[in-house]
Design a protein around this motif. Sequence first.
Motif, PDB file in Angstrom:
ATOM      1  N   MET A   1      40.471 -21.524 -24.217  1.00 38.24           N
ATOM      2  CA  MET A   1      39.289 -21.327 -25.011  1.00 38.24           C
ATOM      3  C   MET A   1      38.067 -21.809 -24.243  1.00 38.24           C
ATOM      4  N   ILE A   2      36.994 -21.063 -24.325  1.00 40.23           N
ATOM      5  CA  ILE A   2      35.759 -21.431 -23.639  1.00 40.23           C
ATOM      6  C   ILE A   2      34.928 -22.315 -24.557  1.00 40.23           C
ATOM      7  N   GLU A   3      34.463 -23.426 -24.002  1.00 33.99           N
ATOM      8  CA  GLU A   3      33.563 -24.299 -24.749  1.00 33.99           C
ATOM      9  C   GLU A   3      32.351 -24.590 -23.878  1.00 33.99           C
ATOM     10  N   LEU A   4      31.256 -24.929 -24.511  1.00 36.48           N
ATOM     11  CA  LEU A   4      30.037 -25.192 -23.763  1.00 36.48           C
ATOM     12  C   LEU A   4      30.042 -26.620 -23.231  1.00 36.48           C
ATOM     13  N   THR A   5      29.638 -26.760 -21.977  1.00 31.74           N
ATOM     14  CA  THR A   5      29.478 -28.074 -21.360  1.00 31.74           C
ATOM     15  C   THR A   5      27.987 -28.386 -21.316  1.00 31.74           C
ATOM     16  N   GLN A   6      27.661 -29.608 -20.923  1.00 32.22           N
ATOM     17  CA  GLN A   6      26.250 -29.974 -20.811  1.00 32.22           C
ATOM     18  C   GLN A   6      25.552 -29.099 -19.761  1.00 32.22           C
ATOM     19  N   ILE A   7      26.178 -28.938 -18.603  1.00 28.18           N
ATOM     20  CA  ILE A   7      25.584 -28.086 -17.568  1.00 28.18           C
ATOM     21  C   ILE A   7      25.512 -26.645 -18.062  1.00 28.18           C
ATOM     22  N   GLY A   8      26.543 -26.182 -18.726  1.00 32.00           N
ATOM     23  CA  GLY A   8      26.551 -24.824 -19.254  1.00 32.00           C
ATOM     24  C   GLY A   8      25.418 -24.586 -20.235  1.00 32.00           C
ATOM     25  N   THR A   9      25.201 -25.539 -21.123  1.00 35.00           N
ATOM     26  CA  THR A   9      24.115 -25.424 -22.097  1.00 35.00           C
ATOM     27  C   THR A   9      22.765 -25.371 -21.389  1.00 35.00           C
ATOM     28  N   GLN A  10      22.593 -26.188 -20.368  1.00 30.17           N
ATOM     29  CA  GLN A  10      21.340 -26.179 -19.601  1.00 30.17           C
ATOM     30  C   GLN A  10      21.138 -24.849 -18.896  1.00 30.17           C
ATOM     31  N   LEU A  11      22.205 -24.307 -18.327  1.00 32.16           N
ATOM     32  CA  LEU A  11      22.098 -23.011 -17.647  1.00 32.16           C
ATOM     33  C   LEU A  11      21.731 -21.905 -18.625  1.00 32.16           C
TER      34      LEU A  11
END
Length: 145
Positions: A1-11
């Motif tokens: 399952m894909i979840e958002l990371t802090q870096i992902g959210t920033q991107l």
Amino acid sequence: MIELTQIGTQLIFIGIVFFLIGLIQGALIPAVKNSRMALSGHLTAVQCAMALAIFGVIWSLVELPLFWETVAAYGSVFGFILIWLGITIASITGASKALPIAGAGFSANFNAEFTVKVMVRTGSLLSLFACTLLAFGLLPILGQS
């Protein structure tokens, strides 16, 4: 399952803001010296913005050491922005040596030409390196089913 990371959210956030900037630039195309180059800048912004947003969505799948993960994420951001900014400066100044197809028939002073060349080449190398890291960071998911 894909979840958002802090870096992902920033991107994702950076990608959406960059997309908005690209849309605004599209409306300003007729106002610059080289409208063909401005169109290239507009397209670069919206395409790179979408790539950043996609990178953000899939970032939890990237398996790299933290240092290289950071280089991949923010290297792609800065690389894409440098390319876009170089093209945008070329559209305003008429610089054409670094981008001869979109710049055909235009020229600018040495400083503008040099600035555009450095920005576009540095951004291209940086984004190429960052995206290569991203590809290697995604290799482990090939073995998963």
